[in-house]
Design a protein around this motif. Structure first.
Motif, PDB file in Angstrom:
ATOM      1  N   UNK A  32      27.502  54.427  45.982  1.00 46.19           N
ATOM      2  CA  UNK A  32      28.049  53.897  44.724  1.00 46.19           C
ATOM      3  C   UNK A  32      29.354  53.136  44.923  1.00 46.19           C
ATOM      4  N   UNK A  33      29.425  52.367  45.997  1.00 47.93           N
ATOM      5  CA  UNK A  33      30.621  51.555  46.258  1.00 47.93           C
ATOM      6  C   UNK A  33      30.258  50.074  46.236  1.00 47.93           C
ATOM      7  N   UNK A  34      31.143  49.294  45.677  1.00 47.80           N
ATOM      8  CA  UNK A  34      30.989  47.838  45.653  1.00 47.80           C
ATOM      9  C   UNK A  34      32.111  47.226  46.468  1.00 47.80           C
ATOM     10  N   UNK A  35      31.758  46.605  47.590  1.00 43.46           N
ATOM     11  CA  UNK A  35      32.760  45.968  48.446  1.00 43.46           C
ATOM     12  C   UNK A  35      32.818  44.493  48.113  1.00 43.46           C
ATOM     13  N   UNK A  36      34.029  43.983  47.956  1.00 46.10           N
ATOM     14  CA  UNK A  36      34.228  42.586  47.581  1.00 46.10           C
ATOM     15  C   UNK A  36      35.183  41.917  48.556  1.00 46.10           C
ATOM     16  N   UNK A  37      34.734  40.831  49.152  1.00 43.96           N
ATOM     17  CA  UNK A  37      35.607  39.989  49.970  1.00 43.96           C
ATOM     18  C   UNK A  37      35.993  38.796  49.099  1.00 43.96           C
ATOM     19  N   UNK A  38      37.284  38.554  48.979  1.00 44.07           N
ATOM     20  CA  UNK A  38      37.735  37.517  48.058  1.00 44.07           C
ATOM     21  C   UNK A  38      38.863  36.697  48.673  1.00 44.07           C
ATOM     22  N   UNK A  39      39.026  35.506  48.164  1.00 39.73           N
ATOM     23  CA  UNK A  39      40.110  34.620  48.615  1.00 39.73           C
ATOM     24  C   UNK A  39      40.589  33.821  47.418  1.00 39.73           C
ATOM     25  N   UNK A  40      41.698  33.151  47.578  1.00 37.35           N
ATOM     26  CA  UNK A  40      42.185  32.283  46.503  1.00 37.35           C
ATOM     27  C   UNK A  40      41.158  31.192  46.241  1.00 37.35           C
ATOM     28  N   UNK A  41      40.696  31.124  45.015  1.00 39.19           N
ATOM     29  CA  UNK A  41      39.705  30.121  44.646  1.00 39.19           C
ATOM     30  C   UNK A  41      38.335  30.345  45.250  1.00 39.19           C
ATOM     31  N   UNK A  42      38.126  31.488  45.901  1.00 41.51           N
ATOM     32  CA  UNK A  42      36.835  31.753  46.536  1.00 41.51           C
ATOM     33  C   UNK A  42      36.561  30.852  47.720  1.00 41.51           C
ATOM     34  N   UNK A  43      37.618  30.279  48.291  1.00 44.09           N
ATOM     35  CA  UNK A  43      37.453  29.333  49.392  1.00 44.09           C
ATOM     36  C   UNK A  43      36.971  30.030  50.666  1.00 44.09           C
TER      37      UNK A  43
END
Length: 227
Positions: A32-43
């Motif tokens: 039940x974990x959601x891992x998110x990789x994110x960057x400024x503007x999704x670049x």
């Protein structure tokens, strides 16, 4: 329906990929974990010849349960990126756990999140945490309240297993460790300057002297601005 545990890895140009892919491998096995990789503007983010795309936009994330900031050679540029640092502060303000790997702790420190807090970092820059009012600790995993930091690059896996034990229990952490066959047995005892042969330490320090001095000067300048 139970809300999934949300773990966010904020990426930036020059991030060390193992700083987040190591913990990601471990934490992806959390139920039940959601891992998110994110960057400024999704670049798309480049890291040592690899490119990470289809990232989410940091600005669009409402909150997270765990914020995990990786380190890397680009950390000083990230620390000077006002938009990036604003998102780190915003997400940290609502996170249950604020975490980092390697020089990611310097990003947390520059965001004003480590004042008076014990924290780890890569040994080459560990002392610079004090410039931001943090308490440097030379350990693989350091915890101070809801702040958990890993030392150098490979400590990210140790950190992640520690976090799993905290979030669920030690049995799950051990099952994940066993499933990954994480049983380090390096061919050399050279993983830290305290144990590496002096000539190896001297060679590395000599090879990185200019880069290290330049980066430390930037960190020093940022620490003055942060205060």
């Amino acid at each position: 329906m139970k809300k999934p545990l949300t773990i966010v890895f904020p990426l930036y140009p020059g991030v060390t990929q193992l700083d987040f892919t190591g913990p990601w491998q471990v934490l992806s096995r959390l139920p039940d974990a959601q891992l998110i990789a994110a960057s400024i503007g999704g670049k798309t983010i480049g890291s040592e010849g690899l490119h990470f795309s289809s990232l989410q936009s940091l600005e669009n994330l409402v909150d997270c349960d765990v914020l995990c900031v990786p380190g890397g050679g680009g950390c000083t540029d990230a620390m000077q990126d006002a938009d990036f640092m604003q998102q780190i502060k915003r997400l940290a303000s609502k996170a249950t756990y604020i975490t980092s790997v390697c020089t990611g702790s310097l990003i947390l420190a520059a965001a004003g999140l480590l004042k008076g807090k014990r924290a780890g970092c890569h040994w080459m820059y560990l002392d610079t945490l004090a410039w931001f009012g943090a308490v440097p600790v030379s350990e693989r995993v350091v915890r101070d309240g809801n702040i958990i930091s890993g030392g150098g690059v490979t400590a990210g896996i140790d950190f992640a297993l520690t976090l799993v034990a905290e979030l669920v229990d030690e049995a799950l952490a051990q099952r994940i460790q066993l499933g990954l066959e994480y049983a380090p047995a390096p061919p050399f005892n050279a993983g830290h300057p305290d144990v590496a042969p002096p000539e190896i330490v001297n060679q590395l320090m000599s090879n990185m002297a200019a880069q290290r001095e330049e980066r430390r000067q930037v960190i020093a300048d940022i620490s003055q601005i942060s205060f």
